[in-house]
Design a protein around this motif. Structure first.
Motif, PDB file in Angstrom:
ATOM      1  N   GLN A 163       0.827  -1.199   0.000  1.00 59.77           N
ATOM      2  CA  GLN A 163       0.000   0.000   0.000  1.00 59.77           C
ATOM      3  C   GLN A 163       0.870   1.261   0.000  1.00 59.77           C
ATOM      4  OE1 GLN A 163      -3.166  -0.071   2.889  1.00 59.77           O
ATOM      5  NE2 GLN A 163      -3.753  -2.155   2.387  1.00 59.77           N
ATOM      6  N   MET A 164       2.183   1.080   0.069  1.00 57.05           N
ATOM      7  CA  MET A 164       3.113   2.211  -0.013  1.00 57.05           C
ATOM      8  C   MET A 164       3.501   2.406  -1.473  1.00 57.05           C
ATOM      9  SD  MET A 164       5.395   1.564   3.386  1.00 57.05           S
ATOM     10  CE  MET A 164       4.610   1.472   5.004  1.00 57.05           C
ATOM     11  N   VAL A 165       2.522   2.744  -2.280  1.00 58.72           N
ATOM     12  CA  VAL A 165       2.679   2.755  -3.729  1.00 58.72           C
ATOM     13  C   VAL A 165       3.732   3.763  -4.178  1.00 58.72           C
ATOM     14  CG1 VAL A 165       1.479   3.008  -5.926  1.00 58.72           C
ATOM     15  CG2 VAL A 165       0.280   2.027  -3.962  1.00 58.72           C
ATOM     16  N   ALA A 166       3.732   4.943  -3.595  1.00 60.26           N
ATOM     17  CA  ALA A 166       4.642   5.995  -4.036  1.00 60.26           C
ATOM     18  C   ALA A 166       6.108   5.579  -3.911  1.00 60.26           C
ATOM     19  CB  ALA A 166       4.389   7.277  -3.242  1.00 60.26           C
ATOM     20  N   ASP A 167       6.415   4.765  -2.896  1.00 60.64           N
ATOM     21  CA  ASP A 167       7.799   4.371  -2.649  1.00 60.64           C
ATOM     22  C   ASP A 167       8.339   3.433  -3.716  1.00 60.64           C
ATOM     23  OD1 ASP A 167       8.034   5.862  -0.339  1.00 60.64           O
ATOM     24  OD2 ASP A 167       7.403   4.232   0.971  1.00 60.64           O
ATOM     25  N   VAL A 168       7.471   2.634  -4.319  1.00 59.18           N
ATOM     26  CA  VAL A 168       7.959   1.535  -5.169  1.00 59.18           C
ATOM     27  C   VAL A 168       7.431   1.552  -6.592  1.00 59.18           C
ATOM     28  CG1 VAL A 168       8.325  -0.013  -3.212  1.00 59.18           C
ATOM     29  CG2 VAL A 168       6.111   0.014  -4.349  1.00 59.18           C
ATOM     30  N   GLU A 169       6.530   2.453  -6.927  1.00 64.44           N
ATOM     31  CA  GLU A 169       5.907   2.358  -8.244  1.00 64.44           C
ATOM     32  C   GLU A 169       6.906   2.487  -9.392  1.00 64.44           C
ATOM     33  OE1 GLU A 169       4.005   5.902 -10.235  1.00 64.44           O
ATOM     34  OE2 GLU A 169       3.217   6.148  -8.209  1.00 64.44           O
ATOM     35  N   ARG A 170       8.044   3.134  -9.144  1.00 59.43           N
ATOM     36  CA  ARG A 170       9.036   3.273 -10.210  1.00 59.43           C
ATOM     37  C   ARG A 170       9.646   1.933 -10.625  1.00 59.43           C
ATOM     38  NH1 ARG A 170      11.373   4.836  -5.469  1.00 59.43           N
ATOM     39  NH2 ARG A 170      13.494   4.129  -4.966  1.00 59.43           N
ATOM     40  N   PHE A 171       9.492   0.915  -9.779  1.00 60.64           N
ATOM     41  CA  PHE A 171      10.036  -0.399 -10.099  1.00 60.64           C
ATOM     42  C   PHE A 171       9.053  -1.270 -10.895  1.00 60.64           C
ATOM     43  CE2 PHE A 171      12.116   0.730  -6.006  1.00 60.64           C
ATOM     44  CZ  PHE A 171      13.408   0.871  -6.486  1.00 60.64           C
ATOM     45  N   PHE A 172       7.786  -0.894 -10.937  1.00 72.64           N
ATOM     46  CA  PHE A 172       6.768  -1.749 -11.536  1.00 72.64           C
ATOM     47  C   PHE A 172       6.866  -1.752 -13.067  1.00 72.64           C
ATOM     48  CE2 PHE A 172       3.732  -0.726  -7.784  1.00 72.64           C
ATOM     49  CZ  PHE A 172       4.385  -1.658  -6.996  1.00 72.64           C
ATOM     50  N   ASP A 173       6.891  -2.937 -13.640  1.00 69.57           N
ATOM     51  CA  ASP A 173       6.705  -3.089 -15.085  1.00 69.57           C
ATOM     52  C   ASP A 173       5.223  -3.218 -15.415  1.00 69.57           C
ATOM     53  OD1 ASP A 173       9.556  -3.361 -16.028  1.00 69.57           O
ATOM     54  OD2 ASP A 173       9.498  -5.020 -14.603  1.00 69.57           O
ATOM     55  N   ASP A 174       4.514  -3.950 -14.567  1.00 65.44           N
ATOM     56  CA  ASP A 174       3.084  -4.185 -14.756  1.00 65.44           C
ATOM     57  C   ASP A 174       2.368  -3.943 -13.434  1.00 65.44           C
ATOM     58  OD1 ASP A 174       3.460  -5.523 -17.486  1.00 65.44           O
ATOM     59  OD2 ASP A 174       4.615  -6.849 -16.187  1.00 65.44           O
ATOM     60  N   VAL A 175       1.079  -3.611 -13.529  1.00 61.16           N
ATOM     61  CA  VAL A 175       0.287  -3.350 -12.333  1.00 61.16           C
ATOM     62  C   VAL A 175      -1.071  -4.036 -12.473  1.00 61.16           C
ATOM     63  CG1 VAL A 175      -0.677  -1.596 -10.812  1.00 61.16           C
ATOM     64  CG2 VAL A 175       1.391  -1.093 -12.100  1.00 61.16           C
ATOM     65  N   VAL A 176      -1.512  -4.661 -11.384  1.00 62.58           N
ATOM     66  CA  VAL A 176      -2.849  -5.263 -11.325  1.00 62.58           C
ATOM     67  C   VAL A 176      -3.555  -4.701 -10.102  1.00 62.58           C
ATOM     68  CG1 VAL A 176      -4.156  -7.391 -11.000  1.00 62.58           C
ATOM     69  CG2 VAL A 176      -2.160  -7.378 -12.505  1.00 62.58           C
ATOM     70  N   PHE A 177      -4.734  -4.150 -10.312  1.00 63.98           N
ATOM     71  CA  PHE A 177      -5.553  -3.623  -9.225  1.00 63.98           C
ATOM     72  C   PHE A 177      -6.672  -4.618  -8.934  1.00 63.98           C
ATOM     73  CE2 PHE A 177      -3.630   0.042 -11.209  1.00 63.98           C
ATOM     74  CZ  PHE A 177      -3.347   0.912 -10.170  1.00 63.98           C
ATOM     75  N   LEU A 178      -6.752  -5.077  -7.689  1.00 61.93           N
ATOM     76  CA  LEU A 178      -7.810  -5.994  -7.263  1.00 61.93           C
ATOM     77  C   LEU A 178      -8.802  -5.283  -6.361  1.00 61.93           C
ATOM     78  CD1 LEU A 178      -5.966  -9.321  -6.237  1.00 61.93           C
ATOM     79  CD2 LEU A 178      -7.148  -8.844  -8.384  1.00 61.93           C
ATOM     80  N   ASP A 179     -10.064  -5.675  -6.460  1.00 60.52           N
ATOM     81  CA  ASP A 179     -11.085  -5.181  -5.547  1.00 60.52           C
ATOM     82  C   ASP A 179     -12.154  -6.250  -5.404  1.00 60.52           C
ATOM     83  OD1 ASP A 179     -12.221  -3.398  -3.786  1.00 60.52           O
ATOM     84  OD2 ASP A 179     -13.347  -2.327  -5.323  1.00 60.52           O
ATOM     85  N   ASN A 180     -12.448  -6.636  -4.159  1.00 55.66           N
ATOM     86  CA  ASN A 180     -13.434  -7.689  -3.898  1.00 55.66           C
ATOM     87  C   ASN A 180     -13.165  -8.946  -4.706  1.00 55.66           C
ATOM     88  OD1 ASN A 180     -15.025  -6.181  -2.013  1.00 55.66           O
ATOM     89  ND2 ASN A 180     -15.928  -5.056  -3.741  1.00 55.66           N
ATOM     90  N   GLY A 181     -11.875  -9.299  -4.811  1.00 55.74           N
ATOM     91  CA  GLY A 181     -11.494 -10.543  -5.457  1.00 55.74           C
ATOM     92  C   GLY A 181     -11.502 -10.526  -6.966  1.00 55.74           C
ATOM     93  N   ARG A 182     -11.658  -9.358  -7.572  1.00 54.98           N
ATOM     94  CA  ARG A 182     -11.704  -9.252  -9.029  1.00 54.98           C
ATOM     95  C   ARG A 182     -10.663  -8.254  -9.531  1.00 54.98           C
ATOM     96  NH1 ARG A 182     -16.194 -11.500 -11.400  1.00 54.98           N
ATOM     97  NH2 ARG A 182     -17.876 -12.116  -9.967  1.00 54.98           N
ATOM     98  N   VAL A 183     -10.186  -8.481 -10.742  1.00 59.11           N
ATOM     99  CA  VAL A 183      -9.296  -7.518 -11.387  1.00 59.11           C
ATOM    100  C   VAL A 183     -10.142  -6.368 -11.912  1.00 59.11           C
ATOM    101  CG1 VAL A 183      -7.693  -7.108 -13.275  1.00 59.11           C
ATOM    102  CG2 VAL A 183      -7.601  -9.275 -12.029  1.00 59.11           C
ATOM    103  N   VAL A 184      -9.876  -5.154 -11.424  1.00 61.46           N
ATOM    104  CA  VAL A 184     -10.637  -3.994 -11.873  1.00 61.46           C
ATOM    105  C   VAL A 184      -9.834  -3.128 -12.847  1.00 61.46           C
ATOM    106  CG1 VAL A 184     -12.138  -3.918  -9.867  1.00 61.46           C
ATOM    107  CG2 VAL A 184      -9.951  -2.698  -9.798  1.00 61.46           C
ATOM    108  N   LEU A 185      -8.517  -3.322 -12.865  1.00 62.88           N
ATOM    109  CA  LEU A 185      -7.667  -2.609 -13.812  1.00 62.88           C
ATOM    110  C   LEU A 185      -6.323  -3.323 -13.855  1.00 62.88           C
ATOM    111  CD1 LEU A 185      -7.275  -0.069 -15.649  1.00 62.88           C
ATOM    112  CD2 LEU A 185      -6.348   1.097 -13.625  1.00 62.88           C
ATOM    113  N   ALA A 186      -5.760  -3.462 -15.061  1.00 58.10           N
ATOM    114  CA  ALA A 186      -4.457  -4.113 -15.203  1.00 58.10           C
ATOM    115  C   ALA A 186      -3.791  -3.611 -16.474  1.00 58.10           C
ATOM    116  CB  ALA A 186      -4.608  -5.630 -15.246  1.00 58.10           C
ATOM    117  N   GLY A 187      -2.471  -3.614 -16.479  1.00 54.44           N
ATOM    118  CA  GLY A 187      -1.744  -3.211 -17.672  1.00 54.44           C
ATOM    119  C   GLY A 187      -0.302  -2.909 -17.362  1.00 54.44           C
TER     120      GLY A 187
END
Length: 236
Positions: free
Chosen positions: A185-209
């Motif tokens: 949940q400390m997204v700002a600290d590590v987002e520069r390392f991400f190649d891909d991101v998946v957002f989950l909510d209530n057990g479902r993928v709500v955004l990915a890319g």
């Protein structure tokens, strides 16, 4: 591009509740994937399935072409969100345990990481602060030459300086022939390392890319997208 993780129509149900619903995603070799979402979104359940600790209700899950289980535990290095080290152990004894259990454990790397984290082999786990325990656990996980690293909230209890030390270790440990799934949940600290991101909510993928594509399309940082997706939920 070789896919180290392949998940298709994954569902996990417990009695009276659904933890994951129809999850489909892939993690390419050499990529760091950010697995994001508020508490209760299904992140930990997904990670435990990939680590071979929980069985899916339905769907297909492959890690390096294998169904998660005994065979994949030899190539997956998992950091759970709760401390798994016994208080009576010393840091060095924890390293001995990992060396006995995992053939890919690199003792030299472990010693280097302890020095970076300002830990010594003789310190007892029970005498360490929460942040120091987290650094010891991360040193163990990063000392394995695994194919897939799965880190569930690895920054809990760490002060800003310690987070920097851990991030330095993360970068130093990453290789082109492995992949990493990182939940935080400390997204700002590590987002520069991400190649891909998946957002989950209530057990479902709500955004990915791909992280950079999402930043470009939305003209926003991953942290800003997180707040947008979850109704301005605060990240830490």
């Amino acid at each position: 591009m070789s896919m180290l993780v392949q998940i298709s129509s994954l569902t996990k149900r417990y009695i009276g509740t659904s933890a994951l619903s129809d999850i489909t995603l892939e993690v390419p070799e050499g990529h760091i994937m950010g697995l994001l979402g508020p508490n209760g979104s299904g992140k930990t359940t997904l990670m435990k399935i990939l680590a071979g600790l929980v069985s899916p209700t339905s769907g297909s899950v492959l890690v390096d072409g294998m169904v998660p289980g005994i065979s994949t535990k030899a190539i997956v290095s998992f950091l759970p969100d709760v401390n798994h080290l016994d208080r009576w152990m010393s840091v060095g004894e924890a390293g001995d345990f990992y060396a006995d259990f995992y053939h890919d454990f690199d003792r030299k790397r472990f010693e280097e990481l302890l020095a970076i984290m300002r830990l010594t082999a003789g310190q007892k786990i029970g005498s360490l602060s929460r942040g120091m325990v987290e650094k010891a656990r991360l040193s163990l996980v990063f000392s394995r030459k695994a194919r897939l690293y799965i880190l569930d909230e690895p920054f809990g209890g760490l002060d800003p300086l310690a987070r920097t030390q851990v991030l330095d270790a993360l970068v130093a440990n990453f290789r082109a022939d492995c992949s990493m799934i990182l939940s935080t949940q400390m997204v700002a600290d590590v987002e520069r390392f991400f190649d891909d991101v998946v957002f989950l909510d209530n057990g479902r993928v709500v955004l990915a890319g791909e992280a950079e594509d999402l930043r470009t399309k939305r003209s926003a940082s991953i942290e800003e997208i997180y707040k947008e997706v979850y109704g301005h939920v605060e990240t830490r």
